[in-house]
Design a protein around this motif. Structure first.
Motif, PDB file in Angstrom:
ATOM      1  N   TYR A  66      44.410  34.022  42.540  1.00  0.00           N
ATOM      2  CA  TYR A  66      43.140  34.767  42.478  1.00  0.00           C
ATOM      3  C   TYR A  66      42.552  34.927  43.879  1.00  0.00           C
ATOM      4  O   TYR A  66      42.123  36.007  44.267  1.00  0.00           O
ATOM      5  N   CYS A  89      37.351  29.863  42.544  1.00  0.00           N
ATOM      6  CA  CYS A  89      38.597  30.369  41.966  1.00  0.00           C
ATOM      7  C   CYS A  89      39.268  29.283  41.129  1.00  0.00           C
ATOM      8  O   CYS A  89      39.799  29.563  40.046  1.00  0.00           O
ATOM      9  N   SER A  93      39.963  29.277  37.183  1.00  0.00           N
ATOM     10  CA  SER A  93      41.320  29.024  36.724  1.00  0.00           C
ATOM     11  C   SER A  93      41.370  27.892  35.699  1.00  0.00           C
ATOM     12  O   SER A  93      42.058  28.001  34.681  1.00  0.00           O
ATOM     13  N   PRO A 107      36.334  38.457  35.209  1.00  0.00           N
ATOM     14  CA  PRO A 107      37.225  39.294  36.025  1.00  0.00           C
ATOM     15  C   PRO A 107      36.981  40.782  35.795  1.00  0.00           C
ATOM     16  O   PRO A 107      36.683  41.207  34.679  1.00  0.00           O
ATOM     17  N   ILE A 111      42.700  42.427  38.311  1.00  0.00           N
ATOM     18  CA  ILE A 111      42.791  40.964  38.288  1.00  0.00           C
ATOM     19  C   ILE A 111      42.626  40.430  36.853  1.00  0.00           C
ATOM     20  O   ILE A 111      43.039  39.315  36.549  1.00  0.00           O
TER      21      ILE A 111
END
Length: 148
Positions: A66, A89, A93, A107, A111
């Motif tokens: 990312y 990030c 995640s 997002p 992405i």
């Protein structure tokens, strides 16, 4: 179309590496755990710890993916309570891989496909780990019956 092809290849590589990380971790654990000269219940605990570390490595792999996509630009963005840091990030995640999805980071753009793939990958790999640990527990608990 060229940009979509690059995104597809990038996403495929990230997912492939994540699968490979878990495959290697579980393979090594399957070889190592029977050799440990400790009580079976502690072997299971070692297996859980090893699998946990593999999942954390996979989550950080996605976090770096990312971050890289955001630094390069042109692949979309992460919005909401997001400051652009590697820690944000990784937070995104962790919540995405586990399908927890708090929703405070969202997002946008291409992405989103990596985010969707991460959630699916996390679901499958966590299930794979559960299956592996069940099999290992069966081996150790039957073999160690009567041992404390």
């Amino acid at each position: 179309m060229e940009g979509l092809g690059k995104i597809f290849l990038f996403n495929s590589a990230v997912v492939g590496i994540a699968v490979l990380i878990l495959y290697e971790a579980l393979y090594r654990l399957a070889l190592l755990l029977p050799k440990l000269g400790i009580a079976p219940r502690f072997r299971v605990l070692c297996g859980i710890c090893g699998a946990f570390l593999a999942h954390v490595a996979e989550i950080w792999l996605f976090a770096f993916a990312y971050y890289l996509l955001l630094q390069i630009g042109g692949s979309g963005s992460l919005g909401g309570n997001f400051d652009g840091s590697i820690l944000d990030c990784s937070y995104f995640s962790f919540s995405n891989y586990t399908s927890l999805g708090y929703g405070d980071i969202e997002p946008f753009g291409h992405i989103r496909f990596l985010a969707g793939l991460e959630a699916l990958t996390g679901l499958i790999l966590i299930g794979w780990t559960a299956s592996f640990m069940y099999i290992e527990m069966q081996k150790f608990w039957v073999a160690g019956k009567g041992r404390r």
